[in-house]
Design a protein around this motif. Structure first.
Motif, PDB file in Angstrom:
ATOM      1  N   ASP A  73       0.810  -1.218   0.000  1.00 53.21           N
ATOM      2  CA  ASP A  73       0.000   0.000   0.000  1.00 53.21           C
ATOM      3  C   ASP A  73       0.850   1.278   0.000  1.00 53.21           C
ATOM      4  OD1 ASP A  73       0.856   0.407   2.629  1.00 53.21           O
ATOM      5  OD2 ASP A  73      -0.918  -0.530   3.492  1.00 53.21           O
ATOM      6  N   GLY A  74       2.166   1.134  -0.165  1.00 54.12           N
ATOM      7  CA  GLY A  74       3.022   2.316  -0.269  1.00 54.12           C
ATOM      8  C   GLY A  74       3.632   2.749   1.062  1.00 54.12           C
ATOM      9  N   THR A  75       3.195   2.124   2.134  1.00 52.05           N
ATOM     10  CA  THR A  75       3.766   2.439   3.450  1.00 52.05           C
ATOM     11  C   THR A  75       5.211   1.944   3.505  1.00 52.05           C
ATOM     12  OG1 THR A  75       1.582   2.150   4.425  1.00 52.05           O
ATOM     13  CG2 THR A  75       3.458   2.037   5.935  1.00 52.05           C
ATOM     14  N   VAL A  76       6.095   2.768   4.076  1.00 49.40           N
ATOM     15  CA  VAL A  76       7.489   2.354   4.187  1.00 49.40           C
ATOM     16  C   VAL A  76       7.881   2.326   5.659  1.00 49.40           C
ATOM     17  CG1 VAL A  76       9.871   2.779   3.464  1.00 49.40           C
ATOM     18  CG2 VAL A  76       7.989   3.534   2.006  1.00 49.40           C
ATOM     19  N   LYS A  77       8.455   1.233   6.071  1.00 49.17           N
ATOM     20  CA  LYS A  77       8.927   1.140   7.441  1.00 49.17           C
ATOM     21  C   LYS A  77      10.446   1.189   7.438  1.00 49.17           C
ATOM     22  CE  LYS A  77       8.506  -0.897  11.722  1.00 49.17           C
ATOM     23  NZ  LYS A  77       7.460  -1.234  12.644  1.00 49.17           N
ATOM     24  N   TYR A  78      10.997   2.105   8.232  1.00 50.62           N
ATOM     25  CA  TYR A  78      12.452   2.253   8.296  1.00 50.62           C
ATOM     26  C   TYR A  78      12.989   1.738   9.618  1.00 50.62           C
ATOM     27  CZ  TYR A  78      11.924   5.491   4.391  1.00 50.62           C
ATOM     28  OH  TYR A  78      11.627   6.049   3.180  1.00 50.62           O
ATOM     29  N   LEU A  79      14.107   1.045   9.532  1.00 55.74           N
ATOM     30  CA  LEU A  79      14.902   0.793  10.723  1.00 55.74           C
ATOM     31  C   LEU A  79      16.098   1.734  10.597  1.00 55.74           C
ATOM     32  CD1 LEU A  79      15.290  -1.029  13.286  1.00 55.74           C
ATOM     33  CD2 LEU A  79      16.817  -2.417  11.890  1.00 55.74           C
ATOM     34  N   PHE A  80      16.181   2.696  11.507  1.00 54.35           N
ATOM     35  CA  PHE A  80      17.260   3.684  11.454  1.00 54.35           C
ATOM     36  C   PHE A  80      18.326   3.368  12.494  1.00 54.35           C
ATOM     37  CE2 PHE A  80      13.932   6.768   9.789  1.00 54.35           C
ATOM     38  CZ  PHE A  80      14.542   6.983   8.559  1.00 54.35           C
ATOM     39  N   LYS A  81      19.564   3.686  12.120  1.00 56.91           N
ATOM     40  CA  LYS A  81      20.682   3.503  13.043  1.00 56.91           C
ATOM     41  C   LYS A  81      21.101   4.869  13.571  1.00 56.91           C
ATOM     42  CE  LYS A  81      25.308   1.656  12.629  1.00 56.91           C
ATOM     43  NZ  LYS A  81      26.094   0.722  11.820  1.00 56.91           N
ATOM     44  N   CYS A  82      21.263   4.969  14.887  1.00 55.28           N
ATOM     45  CA  CYS A  82      21.726   6.218  15.499  1.00 55.28           C
ATOM     46  C   CYS A  82      23.254   6.222  15.560  1.00 55.28           C
ATOM     47  CB  CYS A  82      21.173   6.353  16.911  1.00 55.28           C
ATOM     48  SG  CYS A  82      19.382   6.322  16.987  1.00 55.28           S
ATOM     49  N   PHE A  83      23.834   7.388  15.918  1.00 55.58           N
ATOM     50  CA  PHE A  83      25.299   7.527  15.934  1.00 55.58           C
ATOM     51  C   PHE A  83      25.979   6.515  16.866  1.00 55.58           C
ATOM     52  CE2 PHE A  83      23.687  10.168  19.328  1.00 55.58           C
ATOM     53  CZ  PHE A  83      24.574   9.927  20.371  1.00 55.58           C
ATOM     54  N   ASP A  84      25.241   6.054  17.898  1.00 53.59           N
ATOM     55  CA  ASP A  84      25.847   5.131  18.877  1.00 53.59           C
ATOM     56  C   ASP A  84      25.363   3.692  18.684  1.00 53.59           C
ATOM     57  OD1 ASP A  84      23.243   5.512  19.607  1.00 53.59           O
ATOM     58  OD2 ASP A  84      23.645   5.887  21.724  1.00 53.59           O
ATOM     59  N   ASN A  85      24.918   3.393  17.452  1.00 52.48           N
ATOM     60  CA  ASN A  85      24.459   2.040  17.111  1.00 52.48           C
ATOM     61  C   ASN A  85      23.183   1.596  17.806  1.00 52.48           C
ATOM     62  OD1 ASN A  85      26.484   1.715  15.299  1.00 52.48           O
ATOM     63  ND2 ASN A  85      27.790   0.512  16.652  1.00 52.48           N
ATOM     64  N   GLU A  86      22.409   2.528  18.311  1.00 50.04           N
ATOM     65  CA  GLU A  86      21.056   2.197  18.743  1.00 50.04           C
ATOM     66  C   GLU A  86      20.194   2.137  17.486  1.00 50.04           C
ATOM     67  OE1 GLU A  86      19.727   1.235  21.423  1.00 50.04           O
ATOM     68  OE2 GLU A  86      21.406   1.602  22.781  1.00 50.04           O
ATOM     69  N   PHE A  87      19.130   1.346  17.544  1.00 52.53           N
ATOM     70  CA  PHE A  87      18.238   1.257  16.394  1.00 52.53           C
ATOM     71  C   PHE A  87      16.843   1.732  16.767  1.00 52.53           C
ATOM     72  CE2 PHE A  87      21.665  -1.576  15.392  1.00 52.53           C
ATOM     73  CZ  PHE A  87      21.857  -1.344  14.037  1.00 52.53           C
ATOM     74  N   ILE A  88      16.244   2.484  15.870  1.00 50.41           N
ATOM     75  CA  ILE A  88      14.885   2.980  16.091  1.00 50.41           C
ATOM     76  C   ILE A  88      14.077   2.785  14.810  1.00 50.41           C
ATOM     77  CG2 ILE A  88      15.486   4.665  17.879  1.00 50.41           C
ATOM     78  CD1 ILE A  88      15.493   6.805  15.651  1.00 50.41           C
ATOM     79  N   GLU A  89      12.771   2.898  14.952  1.00 46.93           N
ATOM     80  CA  GLU A  89      11.903   2.689  13.794  1.00 46.93           C
ATOM     81  C   GLU A  89      11.053   3.905  13.488  1.00 46.93           C
ATOM     82  OE1 GLU A  89       9.470  -0.756  14.311  1.00 46.93           O
ATOM     83  OE2 GLU A  89      11.175  -1.965  14.952  1.00 46.93           O
ATOM     84  N   SER A  90      10.760   4.085  12.215  1.00 50.10           N
ATOM     85  CA  SER A  90       9.815   5.127  11.793  1.00 50.10           C
ATOM     86  C   SER A  90       8.987   4.553  10.660  1.00 50.10           C
ATOM     87  CB  SER A  90      10.534   6.359  11.269  1.00 50.10           C
ATOM     88  OG  SER A  90      11.650   6.647  12.051  1.00 50.10           O
ATOM     89  N   VAL A  91       7.818   5.135  10.457  1.00 52.16           N
ATOM     90  CA  VAL A  91       6.960   4.669   9.373  1.00 52.16           C
ATOM     91  C   VAL A  91       6.530   5.872   8.528  1.00 52.16           C
ATOM     92  CG1 VAL A  91       4.898   3.344   8.755  1.00 52.16           C
ATOM     93  CG2 VAL A  91       6.088   2.844  10.902  1.00 52.16           C
ATOM     94  N   PHE A  92       6.628   5.708   7.214  1.00 49.82           N
ATOM     95  CA  PHE A  92       6.191   6.731   6.258  1.00 49.82           C
ATOM     96  C   PHE A  92       4.875   6.254   5.654  1.00 49.82           C
ATOM     97  CE2 PHE A  92       5.944   8.241   1.885  1.00 49.82           C
ATOM     98  CZ  PHE A  92       6.313   9.576   1.969  1.00 49.82           C
ATOM     99  N   MET A  93       3.839   7.077   5.765  1.00 46.56           N
ATOM    100  CA  MET A  93       2.513   6.660   5.265  1.00 46.56           C
ATOM    101  C   MET A  93       1.955   7.680   4.287  1.00 46.56           C
ATOM    102  SD  MET A  93       0.980   5.551   8.950  1.00 46.56           S
ATOM    103  CE  MET A  93       1.993   6.750   9.799  1.00 46.56           C
ATOM    104  N   ARG A  94       1.328   7.182   3.246  1.00 50.62           N
ATOM    105  CA  ARG A  94       0.690   8.087   2.284  1.00 50.62           C
ATOM    106  C   ARG A  94      -0.800   8.151   2.580  1.00 50.62           C
ATOM    107  NH1 ARG A  94       4.776   5.881  -0.912  1.00 50.62           N
ATOM    108  NH2 ARG A  94       6.053   7.533  -1.808  1.00 50.62           N
ATOM    109  N   HIS A  95      -1.311   9.354   2.789  1.00 49.65           N
ATOM    110  CA  HIS A  95      -2.744   9.553   2.977  1.00 49.65           C
ATOM    111  C   HIS A  95      -3.227  10.535   1.917  1.00 49.65           C
ATOM    112  CE1 HIS A  95      -1.695   8.452   7.298  1.00 49.65           C
ATOM    113  NE2 HIS A  95      -2.623   7.585   6.980  1.00 49.65           N
ATOM    114  N   GLU A  96      -4.577  10.630   1.777  1.00 46.56           N
ATOM    115  CA  GLU A  96      -5.105  11.593   0.790  1.00 46.56           C
ATOM    116  C   GLU A  96      -4.674  13.017   1.120  1.00 46.56           C
ATOM    117  OE1 GLU A  96      -9.138  10.483   1.368  1.00 46.56           O
ATOM    118  OE2 GLU A  96      -8.454   8.474   0.765  1.00 46.56           O
ATOM    119  N   TYR A  97      -4.572  13.320   2.418  1.00 52.65           N
ATOM    120  CA  TYR A  97      -4.256  14.693   2.809  1.00 52.65           C
ATOM    121  C   TYR A  97      -2.758  14.983   2.836  1.00 52.65           C
ATOM    122  CZ  TYR A  97      -4.065  12.070   7.208  1.00 52.65           C
ATOM    123  OH  TYR A  97      -3.788  11.129   8.165  1.00 52.65           O
ATOM    124  N   GLY A  98      -1.934  13.998   2.524  1.00 49.89           N
ATOM    125  CA  GLY A  98      -0.490  14.239   2.496  1.00 49.89           C
ATOM    126  C   GLY A  98       0.283  13.077   3.087  1.00 49.89           C
TER     127      GLY A  98
END
Ligand code: SAH
Length: 348
Positions: A73-98
């Motif tokens: 459905d176009g949603t993108v899930k990221y696993l991001f690496k921080c400067f100290d090798n911690e890992f975090i997640e973010s999600v990019f979602m497409r909606h009609e409003y943006g």
């Protein structure tokens, strides 16, 4: 740690730029570049000599893409690496409003909600404002599209990292930065009442969501340990006060867990609880069929149970929407990707 220039307000950055012997107008140029997610190398109108100073006198704690899953459905899930090798997640979602990005506010979480994957390995550390911004900038660059809305509903409890989260929101608002207004930002809390009270006086018209997940203390204690510190009779008056002082309504999150909190009686009890504690406020509940995680045996109920729950709600004069499931095929639920990474690394 050296000064983190991506977390600085404009006046703080100006002070820093002056302190390294550069002219004041450079600060505005630098601020604009920083808040596009540019690297020092890419800052074409910043002189080489100034870049050399920046390299040794400050840091830009951006996150980098470690892994990325793209849903049908176009949603993108990221696993991001921080400067100290911690890992975090973010999600990019497409909606009609943006486009919306769901950002993490902490690496891990110490709130201990039983159904949530973010909390499985406890809290590693708070994220800096820069690292929250960087999740948006990196997603924006990767997608090649602008982000118009932000939800602070990823890993972590935003009110457990209060100051950095407020700084992040104010920097998002900056017209020389991402220029995203408070009305396009939502923040979700598990119910840290001290945070709700501070936030009431902050004067930021952000949309506030409270994760309730149960209409009774007995049941809520069981699935959300935070309820022992801030039980329902303390939480809901703080919500009422927020609504009365700011005029902004709060929405409630409710994960439907089969056999635990998804019966018609639960729906009725919840509707009555909210109506009686929040007079004058249009009540809105977001129902989220629980995303099962392998470490726990919580399951989502049959579709018919959800439909009955919604009907009972409506009969009792309360609005509910069942959360549209974006990215269901890519584990786009808080903390799942990170937990996998954590386990494959044998702890990070
Ligand atoms: N700590 C904040 C924000 C992060 S969680 C909070 O508790 O609100 C964002 C939302 O996702 C919360 O409502 C949370 O309860 C919900 N959530 C977490 N894990 C879930 C799961 N496995 N299934 C359904 N909802 C979940």
């Amino acid at each position: 740690m050296l000064p983190d220039i991506l977390s600085m307000y404009e006046d703080e950055l100006t002070e820093f730029v002056l302190s390294i012997g550069e002219e004041k107008y450079r600060s505005k140029q630098l601020f604009k570049w920083l808040h596009t997610g540019a690297s020092l190398e890419q800052m074409s109108n910043i002189p080489k000599k100034m870049k050399e100073k920046l390299e040794t006198r400050c840091v830009i704690p951006s996150v980098t893409i470690e892994n990325k899953l793209v849903s049908e459905d176009g949603t993108v899930k990221y696993l991001f690496k921080c400067f100290d090798n911690e890992f975090i997640e973010s999600v990019f979602m497409r909606h009609e409003y943006g486009n919306t990005v769901c950002v993490s506010s902490q690496a891990g979480c110490r709130m201990g909600c039983r159904f949530c994957a973010s909390t499985l390995h406890g809290l590693q550390r708070n994220l800096y404002a820069s690292e929250m911004l960087s999740q948006i900038y990196e997603a924006q660059k990767d997608a090649g599209e602008r982000v118009s809305n932000v939800v602070i509903m990823g890993m972590g409890e935003p009110f457990d990292n209060y100051d950095n989260v407020i700084r992040f929101i104010k920097l998002l608002n900056n017209e020389n930065g991402a220029n995203i207004s408070c009305r396009k930002i939502s923040l979700s809390t598990c119910g840290l009442v001290d945070g709700i009270k501070r936030f009431t006086d902050e004067g930021l018209p952000v949309t506030l969501s409270v994760s309730l997940h149960s209409p009774t203390n007995g049941q809520r204690n069981e699935i959300m340990p935070v309820n022992r510190r801030y039980p329902i009779e303390v939480l809901l008056p703080a919500c009422r006060d927020y609504f009365e002082k700011t005029g902004r309504r709060i929405s409630f999150e409710y994960a439907l867990i089969d056999g635990k909190n998804n019966s018609e009686e639960d729906a009725k009890e919840l509707a009555n609880l909210l109506k009686s504690n929040l007079p004058g406020m249009a009540i809105h509940v977001n129902l989220i069929p629980v995303n099962p995680i392998k470490e726990r045996d919580f399951r989502r109920g049959e579709k018919i149970m959800t439909e009955k729950f919604v009907k009972t709600f409506e009969k009792n004069g309360v609005n509910a929407t069942v959360r549209k499931r974006l990215g269901a095929d890519i584990n786009a639920s808080c903390g799942q990707l990170r937990a996998q990474k954590y386990e494959s690394n044998g702890g990070m």
